[in-house]
Enzyme design. Structure first.
Site, short mmCIF file in Angstrom:
data_model
loop_
_atom_site.label_atom_id
_atom_site.label_comp_id
_atom_site.label_asym_id
_atom_site.label_seq_id
_atom_site.Cartn_x
_atom_site.Cartn_y
_atom_site.Cartn_z
N ASP A 1 -43.00 -23.62 28.22
CA ASP A 1 -44.39 -23.96 28.54
C ASP A 1 -44.86 -25.27 27.92
O ASP A 1 -45.86 -25.83 28.34
CB ASP A 1 -45.33 -22.84 28.07
CG ASP A 1 -45.11 -21.54 28.83
OD1 ASP A 1 -44.69 -21.60 30.00
OD2 ASP A 1 -45.35 -20.48 28.24
N ASP B 1 -49.13 -26.90 26.62
CA ASP B 1 -49.74 -25.57 26.73
C ASP B 1 -50.52 -25.28 25.45
O ASP B 1 -51.46 -25.98 25.12
CB ASP B 1 -48.65 -24.53 27.01
CG ASP B 1 -49.23 -23.19 27.44
OD1 ASP B 1 -50.34 -23.18 28.00
OD2 ASP B 1 -48.59 -22.17 27.22
N ASP C 1 -48.82 -20.23 20.17
CA ASP C 1 -48.97 -19.02 20.96
C ASP C 1 -48.13 -17.91 20.34
O ASP C 1 -46.96 -18.14 19.97
CB ASP C 1 -48.51 -19.24 22.41
CG ASP C 1 -49.54 -20.01 23.23
OD1 ASP C 1 -50.57 -20.41 22.67
OD2 ASP C 1 -49.29 -20.22 24.44
N ARG D 1 -60.24 -21.53 22.63
CA ARG D 1 -59.14 -20.70 22.13
C ARG D 1 -58.78 -21.01 20.67
O ARG D 1 -57.70 -21.47 20.38
CB ARG D 1 -57.90 -20.84 23.01
CG ARG D 1 -58.10 -20.35 24.42
CD ARG D 1 -56.78 -20.26 25.17
NE ARG D 1 -56.96 -19.70 26.50
CZ ARG D 1 -55.97 -19.39 27.34
NH1 ARG D 1 -54.71 -19.59 26.95
NH2 ARG D 1 -56.22 -18.88 28.53
#
Length: 490
Positions: A217, A241, A245, A297
């Site tokens: 990603d 991305d 994560d 986020r």
């Protein structure tokens, strides 16, 4: 035959009614059974470090040092003037859910002397890629300043520490850092940026295994089905991305003392709303600076228990903390500085979820400082719920010195991007608000997984429809069992 039928019925039930599994309150194998105790321990360590700093200033005529900062992680190892001769002391300094991440502690030192990344199948000895794939514990350091441009994903094996102290280490290029199906990794004092998607190639992950990798990603750090991970004093920006994560049942993670800038979707915690194992995800986010050019986020959470403590949020364009699928959000002692945009003052966002659903989620703000009109919308049952019973007994007074706690966030000695400077005076502080929790149905509902099924730490309330479904399912199973028994007797 009967057992097969039961399994099929069970799979059908969880396909249509995943709340059933959550109600069973199952857990990940390495999930901490009492997350509120971890929260309380973090705040205790912060308060102890602050008290030591205050005592030091009093006895030393208010002369501050690099040592007694009030930051419990930094004070743990920087007070040793010979820290470079005892680098592995760092492994004893983690806090929060990732505190058991020992990295390469007790292993050999490996000195990276070659900044190239020419061959992902047969990496050159002396390169970072060669070091991180080894089986044995390694404490990886660098011979000098390095700019490492990756050819493809850097797949890290278990029990590794990447320690950039004493050098300027930059990691960029294709894929960047991947932690997949491993445990016990520490990444410290590294610049990570401009990470691009790559893959569809063969990459060695251990000395004995080469596998074909699909397209990545472009995350800065990707944590996939891994545990006991600590990311500390890193600077992350400009990735394709996410900057960090963590998905697919990863847990036992601390992200601390890092500087995030110039990015849209900063941090994702949780694979998708239907992926039940992420209910066991436990992450501590502490002493970070969320800075210039960030949009959203910080983090965006699905399920799990997320402790956000003593961070400085100086910019967002949409929201700071978002979530879906009922994560527990415990926000303590942070400073949230809202943007000038009147439509972006809210710290929190429940992603694609009606208030009737998220009103019971445990999202709590305690001792947070709200600046320039910022506001946090808490939710959850009155009285904070059982999961906050212990945590609420520790007042997060450390928000008052948030500048000091986040003073060194990012890579030591590296300048922060101050191209945008916003300063607002004043601000309000939240008290022990009456609850917590948020969640929704978000993107990426592909990939239901039945190999491991776990619920969250707090039981969810089931609707009457769900109860009827469970009852009907039990009656069907009872009927099948009776029918099977009848056939046997005949």
């Amino acid at each position: 035959m009967f057992s097969v039928i039961c399994i099929l019925l069970f799979c059908l039930l969880i396909s249509f009614f995943p709340q059933i599994i959550v109600s069973f309150n199952l857990t990940l194998p390495h999930q901490h059974p009492y997350p509120e105790a971890v929260v309380q321990e973090v705040q205790r360590k912060v308060n102890e470090s602050i008290s030591r700093r205050q005592l030091w200033n009093t006895t030393m005529n208010a002369i501050t040092t690099q040592c007694e900062t009030g930051n419990p992680i930094d004070d743990c190892w920087r007070c040793d003037p010979n820290w470079s001769k005892n680098r592995q002391r760092l492994a004893d300094c983690a806090i929060g859910f990732g505190q058991n991440a020992i990295g390469g502690k007790n292993g050999k030192y490996y000195v990276v002397s070659d900044s190239s990344d020419l061959d992902t199948v047969n990496p050159t000895p002396g390169t970072l890629r060669y070091a991180v794939i080894q089986e044995e514990p390694l404490w990886i350091i660098f011979s000098g300043d390095m700019f490492i441009k990756l050819k493809h994903e850097l797949i890290v094996n278990s029990y590794k520490t990447i320690d950039g102290r004493g050098a300027k280490v930059h990691i960029t290029g294709n894929g960047c850092i991947t932690l997949q199906y491993i445990s016990n990794v520490i990444i410290h004092n590294i610049h990570i940026y401009n990470c691009l998607p790559s893959g569809n190639t063969n990459i060695r992950s251990t000395p004995t295994h080469v596998g074909h990798r699909g397209r990545s990603d472009g995350d800065g750090i990707s944590i996939f089905a891994s545990r006991n991970i600590w990311i500390d004093h890193c600077a992350l920006s400009h990735c394709t991305d996410g900057l960090i994560d963590a998905i697919m049942g990863s847990t036992g993670i601390t992200i601390s003392n890092s500087y995030f800038s110039h990015h849209d979707e900063v941090m994702l915690l949780g694979h998708d709303d239907k992926y039940l194992p992420d209910a066991g995800m436990q992450v501590t986010i502490a002493f970070n600076h969320f800075g210039v050019g960030l949009v959203q986020r910080m983090p965006r959470c699905r399920r799990g228990y997320i402790h956000v403590v003593n961070n400085d949020f100086t910019e967002w364009q949409m929201y700071a903390i978002g979530g879906s699928a009922n994560p527990t959000i415990n926000s303590q002692g942070n400073r949230y500085t809202a943007p000038l945009d009147a439509n972006a003052k809210e710290v929190t966002k429940r992603v694609e979820t009606d208030e009737g659903e998220w009103s019971g989620w445990n999202w709590r703000t305690d001792g947070d400082v709200m600046v320039n009109g910022a506001f946090f919308v808490p939710s959850g049952e009155e009285g904070l719920g059982n999961q906050y019973a212990k945590a609420s007994s520790v007042e997060p007074k450390s928000a008052a010195i948030i500048d000091q706690l986040t003073l060194n966030a990012g890579v030591f000695g590296a300048p922060r991007d101050k191209s945008i400077s916003i300063s607002y005076g004043g601000g309000t502080t939240t008290g022990a608000s009456g609850s917590g929790g948020g969640g929704s149905t978000g993107a990426g509902d592909d990939g239901d997984f039945f190999g491991m099924m776990f619920g969250s730490g707090a039981p969810q309330k089931l609707s009457s429809t769900t109860y009827y479904t469970i009852l009907l399912s039990l009656l069907i199973i009872l009927f099948l069992y009776t029918n099977q028994l009848f056939l046997i007797l005949l």
